[in-house]
Design a protein around this motif. Sequence first.
Motif, PDB file in Angstrom:
ATOM      1  N   GLN A 183       0.749  -1.191   0.067  1.00 31.03           N
ATOM      2  CA  GLN A 183      -0.020  -0.025  -0.054  1.00 31.03           C
ATOM      3  C   GLN A 183       0.765   1.279   0.015  1.00 31.03           C
ATOM      4  O   GLN A 183       1.755   1.472   1.074  1.00 31.03           O
ATOM      5  CB  GLN A 183      -0.810   0.031   1.329  1.00 31.03           C
ATOM      6  N   GLN A 184       0.707   2.133  -0.969  1.00 29.87           N
ATOM      7  CA  GLN A 184       1.600   3.476  -1.050  1.00 29.87           C
ATOM      8  C   GLN A 184       0.660   4.316  -1.631  1.00 29.87           C
ATOM      9  O   GLN A 184      -0.323   4.319  -2.305  1.00 29.87           O
ATOM     10  CB  GLN A 184       2.774   3.095  -2.184  1.00 29.87           C
ATOM     11  N   HIS A 185       1.109   5.595  -1.349  1.00 34.16           N
ATOM     12  CA  HIS A 185       0.324   7.123  -1.695  1.00 34.16           C
ATOM     13  C   HIS A 185       1.023   7.842  -2.244  1.00 34.16           C
ATOM     14  O   HIS A 185       2.359   7.986  -1.717  1.00 34.16           O
ATOM     15  CB  HIS A 185      -0.585   7.441  -0.575  1.00 34.16           C
ATOM     16  N   PHE A 186       0.858   8.318  -3.402  1.00 33.63           N
ATOM     17  CA  PHE A 186       1.780   9.296  -4.248  1.00 33.63           C
ATOM     18  C   PHE A 186       1.012  10.793  -4.406  1.00 33.63           C
ATOM     19  O   PHE A 186      -0.051  10.619  -4.868  1.00 33.63           O
ATOM     20  CB  PHE A 186       2.128   8.569  -5.422  1.00 33.63           C
ATOM     21  N   MET A 187       1.845  11.823  -4.321  1.00 36.25           N
ATOM     22  CA  MET A 187       1.608  12.992  -4.902  1.00 36.25           C
ATOM     23  C   MET A 187       2.267  13.392  -6.004  1.00 36.25           C
ATOM     24  O   MET A 187       3.431  13.535  -5.850  1.00 36.25           O
ATOM     25  CB  MET A 187       1.605  14.223  -3.776  1.00 36.25           C
ATOM     26  N   VAL A 188       1.664  13.332  -7.363  1.00 36.71           N
ATOM     27  CA  VAL A 188       2.538  13.442  -8.374  1.00 36.71           C
ATOM     28  C   VAL A 188       1.998  14.631  -9.048  1.00 36.71           C
ATOM     29  O   VAL A 188       0.974  14.975  -9.388  1.00 36.71           O
ATOM     30  CB  VAL A 188       2.338  12.514  -9.318  1.00 36.71           C
ATOM     31  N   ARG A 189       3.024  15.568  -9.771  1.00 37.40           N
ATOM     32  CA  ARG A 189       2.501  16.680 -10.792  1.00 37.40           C
ATOM     33  C   ARG A 189       2.568  16.039 -12.141  1.00 37.40           C
ATOM     34  O   ARG A 189       3.533  15.581 -12.564  1.00 37.40           O
ATOM     35  CB  ARG A 189       3.735  17.745 -10.794  1.00 37.40           C
ATOM     36  N   PRO A 190       1.332  16.228 -12.780  1.00 33.56           N
ATOM     37  CA  PRO A 190       1.129  15.561 -14.126  1.00 33.56           C
ATOM     38  C   PRO A 190       1.592  16.270 -15.328  1.00 33.56           C
ATOM     39  O   PRO A 190       1.202  15.763 -16.235  1.00 33.56           O
ATOM     40  CB  PRO A 190      -0.465  15.438 -13.963  1.00 33.56           C
ATOM     41  N   SER A 191       2.312  17.381 -15.022  1.00 38.49           N
ATOM     42  CA  SER A 191       2.887  18.004 -16.048  1.00 38.49           C
ATOM     43  C   SER A 191       4.147  18.780 -15.706  1.00 38.49           C
ATOM     44  O   SER A 191       4.581  18.848 -14.650  1.00 38.49           O
ATOM     45  CB  SER A 191       1.811  19.073 -16.554  1.00 38.49           C
ATOM     46  N   ARG A 192       5.178  19.055 -16.584  1.00 40.17           N
ATOM     47  CA  ARG A 192       6.309  19.788 -16.292  1.00 40.17           C
ATOM     48  C   ARG A 192       6.343  21.108 -16.472  1.00 40.17           C
ATOM     49  O   ARG A 192       5.569  21.868 -17.483  1.00 40.17           O
ATOM     50  CB  ARG A 192       7.353  18.944 -17.264  1.00 40.17           C
ATOM     51  N   SER A 193       7.006  21.777 -15.744  1.00 38.95           N
ATOM     52  CA  SER A 193       7.432  23.447 -15.864  1.00 38.95           C
ATOM     53  C   SER A 193       8.696  23.563 -15.343  1.00 38.95           C
ATOM     54  O   SER A 193       9.076  23.122 -14.220  1.00 38.95           O
ATOM     55  CB  SER A 193       6.239  24.267 -15.047  1.00 38.95           C
ATOM     56  N   PHE A 194       9.690  24.236 -16.291  1.00 36.70           N
ATOM     57  CA  PHE A 194      11.046  24.250 -15.841  1.00 36.70           C
ATOM     58  C   PHE A 194      11.082  25.123 -14.808  1.00 36.70           C
ATOM     59  O   PHE A 194      11.802  24.639 -13.815  1.00 36.70           O
ATOM     60  CB  PHE A 194      11.463  24.824 -17.254  1.00 36.70           C
ATOM     61  N   PHE A 195      10.639  26.158 -14.608  1.00 34.11           N
ATOM     62  CA  PHE A 195      10.944  27.062 -13.648  1.00 34.11           C
ATOM     63  C   PHE A 195      10.144  26.504 -12.291  1.00 34.11           C
ATOM     64  O   PHE A 195      10.786  26.298 -11.223  1.00 34.11           O
ATOM     65  CB  PHE A 195      10.427  28.548 -13.681  1.00 34.11           C
ATOM     66  N   ARG A 196       8.990  26.068 -12.610  1.00 35.11           N
ATOM     67  CA  ARG A 196       8.397  25.415 -11.208  1.00 35.11           C
ATOM     68  C   ARG A 196       9.012  24.388 -10.481  1.00 35.11           C
ATOM     69  O   ARG A 196       9.455  24.100  -9.504  1.00 35.11           O
ATOM     70  CB  ARG A 196       6.824  25.143 -11.685  1.00 35.11           C
ATOM     71  N   ASP A 197       9.406  23.347 -11.698  1.00 36.19           N
ATOM     72  CA  ASP A 197      10.111  22.096 -10.936  1.00 36.19           C
ATOM     73  C   ASP A 197      11.535  22.496 -10.664  1.00 36.19           C
ATOM     74  O   ASP A 197      11.802  21.763  -9.777  1.00 36.19           O
ATOM     75  CB  ASP A 197      10.429  21.262 -12.193  1.00 36.19           C
TER      76      ASP A 197
END
Length: 210
Positions: A183-197
């Motif tokens: 059992q695992q839970h993930f929080m994932v950004r579904p898109s890329r952004s150079f400055f945000r990332d």
Amino acid sequence: MSTLSYTRFLWRSLDDHGIHSPFMFHFVSKAFYAKGPRLSKREHRGQNMQIPYPQAELLYRIVSYLRPAKSFVLGEDADKVIEMLRYAGEENKIKLWFFSPLAPIPGGTDFAVIAENNKEAVLASFKKIVSNSHNDTVCILPNIHANAQLEASWQAILDHEKATVTVDVYHLGIIFFRREQVQQHFMVRPSRSFFRDALIGLKSGYGLLG
């Protein structure tokens, strides 16, 4: 959604490089980050879709990747979701079959969406989906951070013994029933952004130093 809620999500979330589960890394990298079909805002407006663009666009990508056959949509907004999914299927040459909640689905559903807006209804629908699921069923709960009722619904699903892998992508919650997974839970950004990332990467770096 509130700006504070979304900012808090971004600050805690990962991209595919931060995921150490091979199964989840594969899903996220293929469904969200790989080049593939996308729903444009122009299409969303042109088709007069009745669900918000961020949800519709993510559902479009997930369906395009999974290419499910047997689908199960429950809830007061089911017709709006089904209309959007039919468009995704037609555009990507996927034969989507929508099953009724009144009878068991032979072999279980491949893809399910809970289109409800309060906790009691969400959990009742989730119970039906669990009873009609198989090991590779993917279940979606839209709008998980829209209000306290849906956040409480999402938390209850996280605690459910059958929900072995869950993913919060902010506009959607994604649930897997894979028995072989811990059992695992993930929080994932579904898109890329150079400055945000890059900013989030700096935060992670300082965390490691601290």
